[in-house]
Design an enzyme around this catalytic site. Structure first.
Site, PDB file in Angstrom:
ATOM      1  N   GLY A  46      35.193  18.087  54.125  1.00 17.87           N
ATOM      2  CA  GLY A  46      35.734  17.993  55.473  1.00 17.87           C
ATOM      3  C   GLY A  46      35.433  19.264  56.247  1.00 17.87           C
ATOM      4  O   GLY A  46      35.078  20.293  55.649  1.00 17.87           O
ATOM      5  N   GLN A  51      37.161  25.715  62.439  1.00 12.28           N
ATOM      6  CA  GLN A  51      36.455  26.512  61.429  1.00 12.28           C
ATOM      7  C   GLN A  51      35.095  27.014  61.903  1.00 12.28           C
ATOM      8  O   GLN A  51      34.545  27.951  61.341  1.00 12.28           O
ATOM      9  CB  GLN A  51      36.266  25.695  60.141  1.00 12.28           C
ATOM     10  N   CYS A  91      39.144  25.418  50.476  1.00 13.14           N
ATOM     11  CA  CYS A  91      38.805  25.407  51.901  1.00 13.14           C
ATOM     12  C   CYS A  91      37.536  26.221  52.102  1.00 13.14           C
ATOM     13  O   CYS A  91      37.391  27.314  51.546  1.00 13.14           O
ATOM     14  CB  CYS A  91      39.952  26.016  52.704  1.00 13.14           C
ATOM     15  N   LEU A  92      36.641  25.692  52.926  1.00 13.14           N
ATOM     16  CA  LEU A  92      35.388  26.405  53.203  1.00 13.14           C
ATOM     17  C   LEU A  92      35.661  27.734  53.908  1.00 13.14           C
ATOM     18  O   LEU A  92      34.826  28.638  53.854  1.00 13.14           O
ATOM     19  CB  LEU A  92      34.464  25.534  54.057  1.00 13.14           C
ATOM     20  N   HIS A 133      44.785  18.259  55.707  1.00  8.34           N
ATOM     21  CA  HIS A 133      44.195  19.605  55.669  1.00  8.34           C
ATOM     22  C   HIS A 133      43.429  19.887  56.976  1.00  8.34           C
ATOM     23  O   HIS A 133      43.555  20.969  57.557  1.00  8.34           O
ATOM     24  CB  HIS A 133      43.275  19.688  54.441  1.00  8.34           C
ATOM     25  N   GLU A 134      42.651  18.901  57.443  1.00  7.47           N
ATOM     26  CA  GLU A 134      41.858  19.106  58.675  1.00  7.47           C
ATOM     27  C   GLU A 134      42.760  19.158  59.914  1.00  7.47           C
ATOM     28  O   GLU A 134      42.524  19.963  60.818  1.00  7.47           O
ATOM     29  CB  GLU A 134      40.809  18.005  58.845  1.00  7.47           C
ATOM     30  N   HIS A 137      44.149  22.537  60.271  1.00  8.25           N
ATOM     31  CA  HIS A 137      43.195  23.474  60.889  1.00  8.25           C
ATOM     32  C   HIS A 137      43.238  23.367  62.411  1.00  8.25           C
ATOM     33  O   HIS A 137      43.223  24.368  63.120  1.00  8.25           O
ATOM     34  CB  HIS A 137      41.759  23.173  60.446  1.00  8.25           C
TER      35      HIS A 137
HETATM   36  O1  GNR Z   1      35.605  20.969  50.851  1.00 12.24           O
HETATM   37  C1  GNR Z   1      36.840  20.917  50.849  1.00 12.24           C
HETATM   38  N1  GNR Z   1      37.508  20.510  49.749  1.00 12.24           N
HETATM   39  C2  GNR Z   1      38.857  20.261  49.718  1.00 12.24           C
HETATM   40  C3  GNR Z   1      39.466  20.102  48.473  1.00 12.24           C
HETATM   41  C4  GNR Z   1      40.800  19.823  48.374  1.00 12.24           C
HETATM   42  C5  GNR Z   1      41.551  19.695  49.508  1.00 12.24           C
HETATM   43  C6  GNR Z   1      40.974  19.854  50.761  1.00 12.24           C
HETATM   44  C7  GNR Z   1      39.636  20.131  50.862  1.00 12.24           C
HETATM   45  S1  GNR Z   1      38.918  20.301  52.430  1.00 12.24           S
HETATM   46  C8  GNR Z   1      37.588  21.373  52.055  1.00 12.24           C
HETATM   47  C9  GNR Z   1      36.699  21.580  53.263  1.00 12.24           C
HETATM   48  C10 GNR Z   1      37.486  22.320  54.306  1.00 12.24           C
HETATM   49  O2  GNR Z   1      37.752  23.489  54.250  1.00 12.24           O
HETATM   50  N2  GNR Z   1      37.932  21.627  55.310  1.00 12.24           N
HETATM   51  O3  GNR Z   1      38.681  22.210  56.240  1.00 12.24           O
HETATM   52 NI    NI Z   2      39.658  23.867  55.240  1.00 17.01          NI
END
Ligand code: GNR
Ligand code: NI
Length: 167
Positions: A46, A51, A91-92, A133-134, A137
């Site tokens: 995601g 980001q 998270c990236l 999660h998104e 953000h």
């Molecule tokens: O790549 C991602 N893996 C992930 C693993 C577990 C819970 C959420 C994520 S999202 C993350 C990519 C990201 O940072 N999205 O904002």
């Molecule tokens: Ni993230």
């Protein structure tokens, strides 16, 4: 298509709340394409516009094994949620850190797609985790904020140290 630069925690720009998209235009679609390319290249499941330092409510997700089921969420809103579940998240924007986070187990999300069409989606499991999660953000929240203060301090120290080592 361009690969965009991803901000790293604790960059203060990750705390900005994104503005709603008033009109889904060709500019929005270009952003979606660049975000998808950036997410696939990372690789990640995601990516939220926050980001990549664009403070508009746009997120992309692909949790499929084949990496061919892109989901686009513009102005996403969780309109129902139930249950609780813990899942290990990464998270990236917080590279190399993986921690358990408790979230709703099932959600209903309403959003616009890349053509400006409204849709609702019921999600559970890993997809539900990613959507939450998104959306966080887009509200300026990074998953580490759910952790204890001590863990947050340790994560910040670790990422700053790594930043120094790679300079
Ligand atoms: O790549 C991602 N893996 C992930 C693993 C577990 C819970 C959420 C994520 S999202 C993350 C990519 C990201 O940072 N999205 O904002
Ligand atoms: Ni993230």
């Amino acid at each position: 298509m361009a690969i965009l630069k991803i901000l790293h925690y604790p960059d203060e720009r990750l705390c900005r709340a994104a503005k709603r998209v008033e009109l889904v235009s060709e500019v929005t679609r270009k952003l979606v394409r660049d975000m998808a390319k950036t997410m696939y290249a990372a690789p990640g499941v995601g990516l939220a516009a926050t980001q990549v330092d664009v403070h508009e409510q746009v997120a992309v997700i692909d949790v499929s094994e084949e990496r061919n089921q892109l989901k686009v969420f513009i102005n996403p809103e969780i309109i129902a949620s139930s249950g609780e579940k813990e899942c290990e998240e990464g998270c990236l924007s917080v590279p190399g850190i993986y921690e358990m986070v408790r979230r709703a187990e099932k959600i209903t999300v309403r959003a616009l797609d890349e053509n400006g069409q409204s849709f609702t989606l019921e999600a559970e499991g890993f997809l539900a985790v990613c959507i939450q999660h998104e959306i966080d953000h887009l509200h300026g929240k990074v998953f580490v904020e759910y952790l204890s203060r001590l863990k947050q301090i340790r994560i910040r120290a670790k990422l700053k140290k790594r930043l120094r080592e790679t300079m």
